[in-house]
Write an enzyme that holds these catalytic residues in place. Structure first.
Site, PDB file in Angstrom:
ATOM      1  N   HIS A 133       0.842  -1.210   0.000  1.00  0.00           N
ATOM      2  CA  HIS A 133       0.000   0.000   0.000  1.00  0.00           C
ATOM      3  C   HIS A 133       0.874   1.255   0.000  1.00  0.00           C
ATOM      4  CE1 HIS A 133      -3.983   1.905   1.501  1.00  0.00           C
ATOM      5  NE2 HIS A 133      -3.231   2.825   0.918  1.00  0.00           N
ATOM      6  N   LEU A 155       2.645   6.345  -5.180  1.00  0.00           N
ATOM      7  CA  LEU A 155       3.844   6.813  -5.882  1.00  0.00           C
ATOM      8  C   LEU A 155       3.603   8.131  -6.603  1.00  0.00           C
ATOM      9  CD1 LEU A 155       5.373   3.494  -7.293  1.00  0.00           C
ATOM     10  CD2 LEU A 155       5.964   4.729  -5.199  1.00  0.00           C
ATOM     11  N   HIS A 193      -5.413  -0.256   5.804  1.00  0.00           N
ATOM     12  CA  HIS A 193      -5.098   0.605   6.960  1.00  0.00           C
ATOM     13  C   HIS A 193      -6.079   0.529   8.140  1.00  0.00           C
ATOM     14  CE1 HIS A 193      -7.846   3.151   4.709  1.00  0.00           C
ATOM     15  NE2 HIS A 193      -6.937   3.488   3.815  1.00  0.00           N
ATOM     16  N   ASN A 250      -5.448   9.858   7.304  1.00  0.00           N
ATOM     17  CA  ASN A 250      -6.762   9.238   7.362  1.00  0.00           C
ATOM     18  C   ASN A 250      -6.632   7.760   7.016  1.00  0.00           C
ATOM     19  OD1 ASN A 250      -9.514   9.008   7.617  1.00  0.00           O
ATOM     20  ND2 ASN A 250      -9.913   9.507   5.472  1.00  0.00           N
ATOM     21  N   ASP A 262       1.121   2.702   3.661  1.00  0.00           N
ATOM     22  CA  ASP A 262       0.265   3.796   3.191  1.00  0.00           C
ATOM     23  C   ASP A 262       1.124   5.037   2.923  1.00  0.00           C
ATOM     24  OD1 ASP A 262      -1.916   5.243   2.379  1.00  0.00           O
ATOM     25  OD2 ASP A 262      -2.982   5.177   4.286  1.00  0.00           O
TER      26      ASP A 262
END
Lengths: 179, 425, 310
Positions: free
Chosen positions: B61, B64, B233, B279, B306
């Site tokens: 996760h 880019l 997440h 978040n 993330d």
């Protein structure tokens, strides 16, 4: 650093000086008409109150008594690391057209008196301002002189003069410290 | 060029390996593994004494930002950061500009990564066109183009009917759906975790129920459609419990958490710290504890970063105006190793969560140290101590809440397809 | 005791002694506004910029008068937050202002924490005139000054604060300040407007019924209910709000005799406060405004100590 304190005026001496100043004030102002006393915080307030009771004893009239805090009028305000606490200014009467006697304990550079006069001017336009001090130790930095002086004490700049008051705010003695 | 990795502590739970072994890499593949092998004359010998040798780490996760948002990060800098963090593969989320909801974008990412990237890049396509949550994206095409998963990450698929159909469709196309589970109605305009710290700072909170309710819905939809689902997440105690219960009754659910969710709490926001804004938001100590328990008992399958790079101008602003997200590729390994030091995980478990499981969930041919396998290998110095410094990070963006913090452990060598792409010894 | 902070961002950051110093100075400065010449030369040559990103008449004019009574030069800049969001960043605005060499900036901003952001980046002093739902220290101080003046002390007072606590910076500053000065705070409001964990901000008790907060209170402070802010999800109607959380004469009778009725203004008469209460004998709302000038003079005076920051 050791300090050496010498009493230069004792309680009796102070009383005599204040009594004399009270008489001089009356003489100069031809009585108490329009007369008001304003003490400069904090020593001057106690002395002004002493003077007021003497004037009342002599003349049988209560003299209006006020106090002024000069913190906000100081000329060194920009150099203070942190601003000093501000004291109360209480002038519970109009000074317009009055004969104001400013009272302070020790007259030194004259800067405090300049600040106090500016403060008085912001409260109204007095007929005149006079200055009464218990001690004049010299070293003036401004063109100021006292009208009534308890005692002139020649000092060096390094010395320190203090008036000590008791718990009832009555003057006890004046002493000189040599650093 | 052959590489001979000598005397490292090889850990690969997928192959039941946890011992001192030598590894010979040739032609991009693992040629031989064994005790006291002899190094061929032409091989570059890496002395792996004191190092951990694991299947190449996989971050399933990351963002880019390429194409379209290259001012934050691009495939070159992003994969460089990945290599420095010990990752040999990353799966990149589709919220680029344009959104990766079609073959053209997916192909661009793969081609650029192949040409200029340092590590393997596996794109994740969108669930819905433009990730707008309205119409399904061409998942079949995306899969053919090389996408390994679909996700609208950054946004939930709010419409439950659409989510149901997306799960059914993805299952048919044999592509895993990664869900950003958030109830937007409950989270509306929230700036940080809803609770005492938010009250103190006068910021609108995002309550845990916004994550829990959405996670529950998504798990139920997966159960109903009998489709696999991966929850991205996970940050709350409740979400961990919901997934634990679902797994117990046989729902095909997997999930990941990020290092910041087991390292930091909402307290990190104090002082209106924009690098602690993301978040889902940083939660409470109780949630951190539950995340660690979830990792430890296997409820949480993977650690993913993330990694969300943002330009300084998007973070150096008033807290409420700051963008959500932090970079994570270069700090993930030490933060995760701390779980081993604190006995929340064993080393093999950690390798599972940072390599084997992500590979399995995404269905990619990685995450194993076996003869004949692609030589994606990470060599880890677990004792190296270092300090996170902005100017030493490879990522184009420096939005990390860990700046200035002391870390223990880092990648010593990152080997991708038999080539050393990063070295720090 | 001297004041050593460069900025005043909130009462949470100040000690009881510092709050007392600010209040004492304010007490002693109150006299200046009663003089014929309402001005002292203290801040002569200093420039105070009022930077308001939210409309405000009361607070801005109060700060402006305070600065002028101390002889500072004042400059008002109003900007809407939305314009800033579109164009210039706060950081650029701040730097532009810095180039004009101000000494103090008084800022109001809709975003909580904006002042922390600003204060970290500029050399001049920053005074918070309200940031989002975070703090409004000058309001907290003037409220405390008024209570102390009327009731002699803050120690042991029961202060009821009623209304929208969630969105209230006034409530937060009062909670921090009052708790530090030894008072007890009782909050009341609809549960949708009481934020989580608020009890832990200080010596705070949350009451579900308004009468529990008001009963035996020394002070009842009513907060403005912001019709534009609550929307439909937090409250059914203003009518119902007024019935359950409006201050009527009957409720005032439950408080201590001589209770102070306060309101930071602007009031919604007939919503959170009945006119007869707002204008009644217990109301000190206008004294609050008067003390506001003295408190702000005190804040300007104390942050300006120390000359230019090194």
């Amino acid at each position: 650093m050791s300090t050496e304190a010498t009493v230069i005026l004792d309680g009796v001496g102070i009383k005599r000086a204040l009594t004399r100043i009270a008489h001089e004030i009356l003489e100069r102002n031809k009585g108490v008409t329009d007369l008001v006393l304003v003490g400069i915080r904090t020593g001057g307030i106690h002395l002004a109150s002493e003077l007021a009771s003497r004037l009342e004893e002599i003349e049988g009239v209560k003299i209006p008594l006020g106090s002024v805090d000069i913190t906000l009028y100081r000329d060194d305000i920009k150099t203070q690391a942190a601003h000093l606490p501000v004291g109360k200014t209480e002038i519970p009467f109009s000074t317009e057209g009055k004969r104001v006697v400013l009272v302070d304990d020790v007259l030194f550079t004259g800067r405090t008196i300049r600040a106090a006069m500016d403060a008085m001017m912001d409260h109204g336009r007095p007929q005149c301002i006079q200055l009464a001090v218990l001690i004049d130790r010299g070293h003036r930095e401004l063109p100021i002189r006292a009208d009534f002086v308890g005692r002139n004490v020649p000092t060096s700049r390094k010395e320190n003069i203090q008036v000590r008051f008791d718990s009832g705010d009555h003057p006890v003695e004046v002493f000189l410290e040599k650093n | 060029m052959n590489i001979f990795i000598k005397g490292g502590h090889v850990i690969d739970p997928s192959q039941n390996l946890d011992e001192k072994l030598d590894i010979l890499v040739a032609d991009g593949k693992i040629k031989e593994m064994g005790k006291k092998l002899t190094a061929p004359k032409d091989a570059e010998v890496i002395d792996a004494k004191g190092l951990l040798v694991t299947p190449g780490l996989i971050d399933m996760h990351v963002h880019l930002r390429d194409p379209g948002l290259e001012y934050k990060e691009d495939i070159v800098t992003g994969t460089r950061a990945a290599a420095a963090g010990g990752f040999t593969s990353v799966a990149c989320m589709p919220n680029t500009k344009p959104v990766n909801d079609n073959k053209a974008v997916a192909s661009y990412i793969i081609a650029k990564a192949k040409a200029e990237g340092l590590v393997n890049v596996f794109p994740v396509g969108a669930i819905t066109q433009g990730s707008k949550g309205e119409n399904l994206a061409e998942m079949g095409d995306l899969k053919e183009a090389g996408c390994v998963a679909v996700s609208d990450d950054g946004k939930p698929v709010s419409n439950p009917e659409l989510m149901r159909r997306a799960l059914e469709y993805a299952k048919g196309m044999e592509i895993i759906l990664i869900s950003h589970s958030e109830d937007l109605g409950l989270a509306a305009d929230g700036q940080m975790n809803d609770g005492f710290t938010a009250t103190e700072l006068g910021l609108k909170g995002i309550p845990w129920v916004a994550e829990d309710a959405a996670t529950a819905r998504d798990v139920f939809l997966a159960e109903f459609t009998n489709s696999p689902i991966h929850i991205a997440h996970v940050s709350t105690k409740g979400a961990v419990q919901i997934i634990r219960d679902a797994k117990a009754r046989g729902v095909k659910v997997t999930c990941e958490t990020a290092p910041h969710y087991f390292t930091l709490t909402e307290d990190a926001v104090r002082g209106y710290e924009t690098n602690a804004k993301m978040n889902p938001p940083l939660r409470t100590a109780e949630d951190v504890k539950a995340i660690k328990e979830g990792l430890s008992d296997g409820t949480i399958d993977a650690v993913a970063t993330d990694h969300a790079p943002h330009h300084l101008d998007e973070k150096d602003v008033e807290y409420t105006l700051a963008s959500n997200g932090i970079i994570g590729l270069e700090t993930s390994l030490p933060l995760s190793l701390a779980l081993v030091a604190d006995k929340n995980l064993t080393l093999p478990q950690l390798v599972q969560k940072m390599s084997c499981n992500p590979a399995r969930i995404l269905g990619i041919d990685r995450g194993a140290l076996a003869q004949g396998a692609v030589a994606d290998i990470t060599l880890i110095d677990p004792e190296a101590e270092w300090v996170v410094e902005a100017d030493k990070l490879e990522s184009k963006s420096k939005n990390s809440p860990f700046l200035g913090m002391k870390m223990k452990g880092r990648a010593a060598y990152t080997i991708v397809g038999g080539k050393v792409v990063y070295k720090n010894v | 005791m001297v004041f050593k902070h460069k900025d005043i961002l909130g009462l949470q950051d100040l000690t009881a002694e510092e709050i007392e110093l600010l209040l004492n100075t304010a007490d002693n400065m109150k006299e200046i506004s009663k003089r014929e010449i309402k001005k002292v030369p203290t801040l002569r040559g200093k420039t105070v910029v009022n930077l308001f990103f939210e409309p405000s008449t009361r607070t801005r004019t109060s700060f402006e008068i305070a600065a002028k009574r101390l002889s500072a030069d004042t400059l008002n800049i109003s900007a809407s937050t939305s314009a800033v969001q579109k164009g210039e960043t706060l950081s650029d605005t701040a730097r532009n202002i810095e180039a004009m060499k101000p000494d103090i900036i008084v800022m109001r901003h809709a975003i909580s924490g904006s002042h922390h952001y600003l204060a970290k980046r500029v050399s001049y002093s920053v005074i918070n005139a309200g940031d989002g739902a975070h703090e409004h220290p000058s309001q907290g101080l003037l409220d405390m000054m008024t209570m102390r003046e009327k009731l002699g002390t803050l120690k042991g007072l029961k202060v009821a604060i009623v209304g929208d606590i969630t969105h209230s910076r006034v409530a937060r500053s009062n909670i921090y300040g009052l708790t530090k000065m030894g008072a007890r705070v009782f909050l009341a409001g609809p549960p949708t407007l009481i934020p989580p964990g608020v009890e832990r901000l200080g010596n705070v008790t949350v009451c579900s019924r308004m009468r529990d907060a008001v009963e035996d209170a020394d002070v009842v402070m009513m907060l403005r209910i912001q019709l534009e802010r609550q929307g439909k999800t937090l409250l059914p109607t203003m009518r119902e709000y007024s019935r359950f959380f409006g201050l009527s004469q009957d409720l005032v009778k439950l408080a201590k005799p001589g209770v102070l009725v306060m309101h930071p203004g602007p009031m919604n008469r007939g919503v959170e406060i009945c006119s007869d209460v707002a204008d009644g004998a217990d109301s000190v709302i206008l004294e609050q405004v008067e003390n506001g000038v003295a408190v702000r003079m005190s804040m300007l005076y104390h942050v300006s100590g120390g000359g230019p920051t090194e």
